[in-house]
Design a protein around this motif. Structure first.
Motif, mmCIF file in Angstrom:
data_model
loop_
_atom_site.group_PDB
_atom_site.id
_atom_site.type_symbol
_atom_site.label_atom_id
_atom_site.label_comp_id
_atom_site.label_asym_id
_atom_site.label_seq_id
_atom_site.Cartn_x
_atom_site.Cartn_y
_atom_site.Cartn_z
ATOM 1 N N SER A 35 -13.952 -11.648 4.439
ATOM 2 C CA SER A 35 -12.957 -11.248 5.448
ATOM 3 C C SER A 35 -12.922 -9.738 5.658
ATOM 4 N N VAL A 68 -5.193 -6.062 10.153
ATOM 5 C CA VAL A 68 -5.495 -6.598 8.818
ATOM 6 C C VAL A 68 -5.685 -8.108 8.915
ATOM 7 N N SER A 69 -6.800 -8.601 8.399
ATOM 8 C CA SER A 69 -7.037 -10.058 8.363
ATOM 9 C C SER A 69 -6.974 -10.533 6.927
ATOM 10 N N PHE A 70 -6.175 -11.562 6.682
ATOM 11 C CA PHE A 70 -6.066 -12.082 5.318
ATOM 12 C C PHE A 70 -7.023 -13.251 5.118
ATOM 13 N N PRO A 71 -7.688 -13.313 3.989
ATOM 14 C CA PRO A 71 -8.505 -14.501 3.700
ATOM 15 C C PRO A 71 -7.614 -15.712 3.436
ATOM 16 N N GLY A 104 0.850 -1.187 0.000
ATOM 17 C CA GLY A 104 0.000 0.000 0.000
ATOM 18 C C GLY A 104 0.880 1.229 0.000
ATOM 19 N N TYR A 107 -0.316 -17.692 -3.928
ATOM 20 C CA TYR A 107 0.231 -16.389 -3.542
ATOM 21 C C TYR A 107 -0.723 -15.246 -3.914
ATOM 22 N N THR A 131 -11.296 -7.771 3.795
ATOM 23 C CA THR A 131 -9.929 -7.358 3.440
ATOM 24 C C THR A 131 -9.896 -6.698 2.061
ATOM 25 N N GLU A 132 -9.047 -5.662 1.954
ATOM 26 C CA GLU A 132 -8.789 -5.088 0.630
ATOM 27 C C GLU A 132 -7.959 -6.090 -0.146
ATOM 28 N N ILE A 133 -8.439 -6.489 -1.281
ATOM 29 C CA ILE A 133 -7.665 -7.400 -2.118
ATOM 30 C C ILE A 133 -6.591 -6.621 -2.858
ATOM 31 N N LYS A 134 -7.011 -5.519 -3.470
ATOM 32 C CA LYS A 134 -6.002 -4.675 -4.106
ATOM 33 C C LYS A 134 -6.521 -3.255 -4.295
ATOM 34 N N THR A 135 -5.565 -2.345 -4.391
ATOM 35 C CA THR A 135 -5.882 -0.946 -4.642
ATOM 36 C C THR A 135 -5.323 -0.575 -6.005
ATOM 37 N N GLU A 168 -1.365 -10.732 -3.204
ATOM 38 C CA GLU A 168 -0.948 -9.465 -2.588
ATOM 39 C C GLU A 168 -2.201 -8.718 -2.149
ATOM 40 N N PHE A 169 -2.235 -8.378 -0.881
ATOM 41 C CA PHE A 169 -3.361 -7.604 -0.370
ATOM 42 C C PHE A 169 -2.905 -6.171 -0.129
ATOM 43 N N SER A 170 -3.864 -5.265 -0.032
ATOM 44 C CA SER A 170 -3.455 -3.865 0.083
ATOM 45 C C SER A 170 -4.058 -3.186 1.305
ATOM 46 N N ARG A 171 -3.346 -2.230 1.817
ATOM 47 C CA ARG A 171 -3.856 -1.381 2.887
ATOM 48 C C ARG A 171 -3.071 -0.066 2.852
ATOM 49 N N ARG A 197 -4.451 2.240 -8.831
ATOM 50 C CA ARG A 197 -4.154 3.668 -8.936
ATOM 51 C C ARG A 197 -3.885 4.032 -10.388
ATOM 52 N N ASP A 200 -12.538 -8.284 -0.432
ATOM 53 C CA ASP A 200 -13.059 -9.623 -0.187
ATOM 54 C C ASP A 200 -14.162 -9.468 0.861
#
Lengths: 234, 334
Positions: free
Chosen positions: B155, A95-98, A31, A103, B157-161, A105-108, B163, B152
């Protein structure tokens, strides 16, 4: 009995690769880190802790782009992302990952509040209804971030500043905005913030930096007076 | 010379008469006020099986209504700011909403319970769109913070952002094949993004509007994209290569919303110029026009186009029921 053993062995052989794949899978968190006021990217240390409060990653965000990237994290797990930077308030997000077996990549994105006297943080939601001074249902959920912020930065004192909904009777406006600021102050005190850290201020005129929209600019907008938390001392 | 002139006049006359007959005889709707929010209604969305629709408003609430009755079923409260957009999930069980309070929220349609509060945007959320597959596991959102986020739902959760837009993003749409999302922005572009977890760069940047693009939507076969802008233009794009198929001036004011019919050809538009218009986008030909006497922020329609729904500036939710139909096979959804 012998048959049962064979069946168990077959089941283990069938399930094991899948379990193994899940155990070996890692995910990443990425992020940008931005200054909450200037919205500019900043370079800071981003630390990631697991549910046992053990630090599992420490990475630095790029000063030019604000991008950070932490990998080798486990799917299905919950982590706390903490930032402790001298010029900024200590902040953290969970942050909780599913669960996933490949593999990802998750974002925050993270916005940091400068630890500087006079920093004005606008409440990002309407805590009060039009002409009302009691906190709206559901405010507690979104105010939790501010409770965490002030609990994590015990040396910081702050002032709550409230502005009215419209240009109207100055006395009524002052009465309304003082009552709103007091509502917020009591909410923070009830949630464990020391009373002597919080001061309040009402106003009899509308916010000069965020005035009520008029004409075409008011289309699709419903204005209520803004509220700010201003850092006073630290 | 004289013969060719007369011949031309005859051809034009036939064309005009056949066109006007199509409008006046085939499509006629009667408007009624179904109910009211306490402030401007910003969005309307019809569910997949045409049994319900939802509206959201500056009054910070979401209302769910029955179809075809148009009866108010429940009001969802929880947002702390205007609710700018809503979307039913593909399985009709959930509703996503995006608000001025910077959050995306997920609701149980049957019980009205708020299931999730998704926090991560750093400015008001303007657009939301549920994935339209049976699992309905993902939600896309756009915001004044210029980003597009994919969440998602289970959960939170942000999967992706994503830009790339240089100005606030206004609206988002999921393709019905689930492979891409499209976003509209004040930067006058539409960007098409992959929904896979790896690709972060836009697949295409669609340029053709000369004003902020306010909404974007896929056709049901995912072959076309329709968009509208603040100058009142509608553009139809080929979703495969991003080329403009049609561009036309549809309204004289902000055209905040458009909706595709199931024939992937008929388009419903609503504007602050007070008009709701149904178009055959292959012309484009105006099929139906109604002046509601009040600005329209959002529109949607049921499968057979027998009911058009308008979300209005005065807080009203208006249903336009078809009163005269001739073998219409149109099927519509937002």
């Amino acid at each position: 009995m012998k048959n049962l053993k064979y069946i168990a062995l077959i089941l283990v052989l069938l399930i094991a690769p899948e379990m193994n794949a899940q155990m070996r899978t890692v995910v990443s968190l990425t992020g940008v880190v931005l200054d909450a006021i200037s919205k500019q990217p900043i370079g800071v240390n981003v630390e990631i802790y697991d549910s046992g409060n053990k630090r599992v990653q420490k990475v630095t965000s790029n000063a030019k782009t604000g991008v950070y990237f932490a990998t080798s994290l486990k799917p299905g797990e919950t982590y706390e992302v903490r930032i402790a930077e001298f010029n900024y308030m200590r902040q953290s997000v969970v942050v909780s990952f599913p669960k996933t077996d490949k593999y990802a990549e998750f974002s925050r994105d993270l916005t940091l509040i400068p630890k500087k006297s006079g920093t004005k943080i606008e409440l990002p939601f309407k805590a009060f209804g039009l002409h009302k001074s009691t906190l709206k249902f559901g405010s507690n959920v979104l105010l939790q971030d501010f409770i965490n912020l002030f609990k994590g930065n015990l040396t910081v004192n702050f002032k709550i500043i409230s502005f009215p909904d419209e240009i109207g009777d100055p006395n009524q406006n002052m009465q309304l905005t003082q009552a709103r600021a007091e509502s917020l102050r009591h909410f923070f005190i009830d949630n464990g913030i020391q009373a002597n850290r919080i001061s309040t201020m009402g106003n009899n005129t509308t916010d000069p930096n965020n005035p009520p929209p008029t004409g075409n600019a008011s289309k699709g907008k419903r204005y209520t007076g803004t509220c700010y938390l201003v850092i006073e001392e630290f | 010379m004289r013969f060719s002139t007369i011949y031309s006049f005859i051809l034009i006359a036939i064309f005009v008469l056949s066109g006007s007959r199509a409008v006046s005889e085939e499509l006629n709707y009667k408007s009624e006020i179904s109910g009211k929010h306490e402030d401007e209604v910003m969005a309307v969305f019809v569910n997949e099986d045409d049994t319900k629709f939802a509206t959201s408003s500056l009054d910070e609430t979401i209302k769910i209504w029955s179809l075809p009755e148009g009866k108010e079923l429940r009001t969802l409260k929880g947002h702390l700011g205007a609710v700018y957009n809503i979307s039913f999930s593909g399985n009709d069980k959930f509703l996503a909403s995006g608000s001025e309070d910077w959050t995306v929220r997920i609701w149980d349609v049957e019980t009205g319970e708020q299931l999730k509060v998704l926090q991560g945007h750093t400015a008001p959320v303007i657009g939301v769109y549920f994935s339209q597959d049976d699992e309905s596991s993902l939600v896309a959102s756009t915001s004044f913070d210029k980003t597009v986020k994919l969440w998602d739902v289970a959960s939170g959760t942000e999967i992706k952002t994503l830009r790339g837009h240089t100005q606030p993003t206004n609206n988002v749409a999921y393709s019905y094949d689930g492979k891409t999302i499209a976003t509209a922005s004040d930067d006058s572009t539409i960007r098409v993004w992959s929904t896979d977890f790896e690709t972060a760069a836009p697949l295409m940047v669609l340029r053709g509007h000369n004003a902020p693009v306010l909404t974007v939507l896929y056709s049901f076969d995912s072959k076309r994209i329709v968009s509208s802008d603040s100058d009142g233009f509608i553009v139809i794009w080929d979703a495969a290569n991003g080329e403009i198929m049609r561009k036309f001036k549809a309204h004289t004011d902000i055209t905040q919303d458009v909706s595709f019919a199931g024939d992937n050809r008929t388009i419903l538009s609503g504007s602050l110029d007070h008009h709701v218009r149904l178009w055959d986008s292959d012309g484009p030909f105006l099929l139906f026009d109604a002046d509601l006497g009040v600005g329209v922020w959002s529109v949607d329609l049921v499968s057979d186009a027998s009911i058009l729904i308008a979300a209005c500036e005065d807080g009203t939710v208006r249903l336009l029921r078809k009163v005269e139909a001739k073998n219409s096979k149109k099927r519509g959804k937002k």
